[in-house]
Design an enzyme around this catalytic site. Structure first.
Site, PDB file in Angstrom:
ATOM      1  N   SER A   1       1.199  -7.074  -1.133  1.00 49.24           N
ATOM      2  CA  SER A   1       1.708  -8.137  -0.256  1.00 49.24           C
ATOM      3  C   SER A   1       0.764  -9.329  -0.153  1.00 49.24           C
ATOM      4  CB  SER A   1       2.016  -7.598   1.146  1.00 49.24           C
ATOM      5  OG  SER A   1       0.841  -7.345   1.876  1.00 49.24           O
TER       6      SER A   1
ATOM      7  N   THR B   1       0.827  -1.215   0.000  1.00 56.04           N
ATOM      8  CA  THR B   1       0.000   0.000   0.000  1.00 56.04           C
ATOM      9  C   THR B   1       0.852   1.251   0.000  1.00 56.04           C
ATOM     10  OG1 THR B   1      -1.835  -1.083   1.153  1.00 56.04           O
ATOM     11  CG2 THR B   1      -1.706   1.308   1.328  1.00 56.04           C
TER      12      THR B   1
ATOM     13  N   THR C   1       1.003  -4.360   4.231  1.00 59.64           N
ATOM     14  CA  THR C   1       0.624  -4.719   5.597  1.00 59.64           C
ATOM     15  C   THR C   1      -0.012  -6.102   5.720  1.00 59.64           C
ATOM     16  OG1 THR C   1      -1.523  -3.617   5.341  1.00 59.64           O
ATOM     17  CG2 THR C   1       0.296  -2.304   6.237  1.00 59.64           C
ATOM     18  N   ASP C   2      -0.627  -6.596   4.657  1.00 58.89           N
ATOM     19  CA  ASP C   2      -1.426  -7.821   4.781  1.00 58.89           C
ATOM     20  C   ASP C   2      -0.609  -9.039   5.193  1.00 58.89           C
ATOM     21  OD1 ASP C   2      -3.661  -6.399   4.187  1.00 58.89           O
ATOM     22  OD2 ASP C   2      -3.890  -7.146   2.141  1.00 58.89           O
TER      23      ASP C   2
END
EC number: 3.5.1.1
Length: 329
Positions: free
Chosen positions: A54, A12, A85-86
């Site tokens: 990710s 992101t 972040t995932d």
């Protein structure tokens, strides 16, 4: 003067608007250009490893990231890795196993909002990551929303809020604010432990979450596909043995040579299979207990352990031995 290297992987933080929604599009040098130079005495260079969401992160990419750190380890004083972040928690844990006893900071960060947006958490997170990398504290860490988290202890709990990550079953390492870095836990690394890199992974690992009504027959299909299975059970870690008998299938998996790890769906306090009958019925000598490890650490640790050996006693010993503070016995 500290010499830092930023390794970018997408996420992101590097995303831009496209026809099909947000997708990574900001290159490494451009990403750094959005961040004002800090007062810290440092220089920073950049290297783009990949530019992916990710969600598309794979174990093979973990190896690529680890190898990049290895190749540049002697030339730099610290590393900042930008990441989506995932799957950030999986990556930070994986790097903690592949890059053990690092004497230099390996700091992973990202953002909930792209750096190209006017209102974004990206600039602060990169700035905080750089500040912590300048501290020279060895190890793998996640820095996010002013929190420094041990690489094996991070979990993403929120999909939109800036404070997306929390440290589970372990204290935060430090907090970062305008006044500086406030350490919450002393970080100590035995001087006689040398930095080691081992990127051997066996990716034949499956994560399975139990739920009422799960068909035991599905375990039969896993035998030919995986060498290790992580089972997220209930509460303290029990396995159903009445009605839809899962326990018998777990025993069959073990007898066929598959490594089985039992953990809990509860985020905090870990499993304790010694309390209830549903836990005690599980063969403690053959099953691997996760205690208070995070699932996001268990999966890459099992991949790494199976990369070292296919022998159950060896894998069990590795999994149940603390590495990078991933479990408190």
């Amino acid at each position: 003067m500290k010499k830092l290297l930023m390794l970018t992987t997408g996420g992101t933080i590097a995303s831009v608007e496209g026809e099909n929604g947000l997708a990574p599009g900001v290159k490494a040098d451009e990403l750094l250009s959005y961040v004002s130079k800090l007062d810290n005495d440092y220089t920073m260079e950049t290297q783009s490893l990949m530019n992916i969401d990710s969600t598309n992160m794979q174990p093979e990419y973990w190896v690529e990231i680890a190898e990049a750190v290895k190749e540049n380890y002697d030339a730099y004083d610290g590393f900042v890795i930008t990441h989506g972040t995932d799957t950030m928690a999986y990556t930070s844990a994986a790097l903690s196993y592949m890059l053990q006893h690092a004497k230099k900071p390996i700091v992973i960060t990202g953002s909930q909002i792209p750096i190209t947006f006017q209102k974004t958490d990206a600039k602060k997170n990169i700035t905080d990551a750089i500040r912590f990398a300048c501290e020279g504290v060895g190890g793998v860490y996640v820095v996010f929303d002013g929190r420094v988290i041990q690489g094996t202890r991070a979990i993403k709990l929120r999909t939109k809020s800036y404070d997306a990550f929390e440290s589970i079953n372990y204290p935060y390492i430090a907090f970062i604010n305008e006044d500086g870095i406030e350490y919450n836990k002393q970080v100590t690394e035995p001087e006689n432990d040398t930095f080691t890199v081992d990127t051997s992974l066996c990716t034949d690992v499956c994560l399975l979450k139990l739920h009422p009504g799960l068909k035991p027959e599905m375990f039969d299909a896993l035998k030919s596909m995986y060498k290790g299975i992580v089972i997220e059970s209930y509460g303290s870690g029990g396995v159903p043995f009445e009605g839809r008998d899962i326990l018998s299938k777990v025993n069959e998996l073990i007898e066929s040579g598959i490594v089985v790890v039992i953990t809990t769906q509860c985020l905090e306090e870990g499993e304790d299979m010694s309390i209830y009958e549903v836990g005690r019925r599980v063969n403690q000598d053959l099953i691997i207990r996760s205690r208070n490890m995070n699932t996001e650490a268990i999966v890459p640790k099992l991949m790494w352990a199976l990369g070292q050996s296919s022998d159950l006693p060896v894998v069990k010993r590795i999994m149940e031995t603390p590495i990078a503070d991933d479990v408190v016995l």
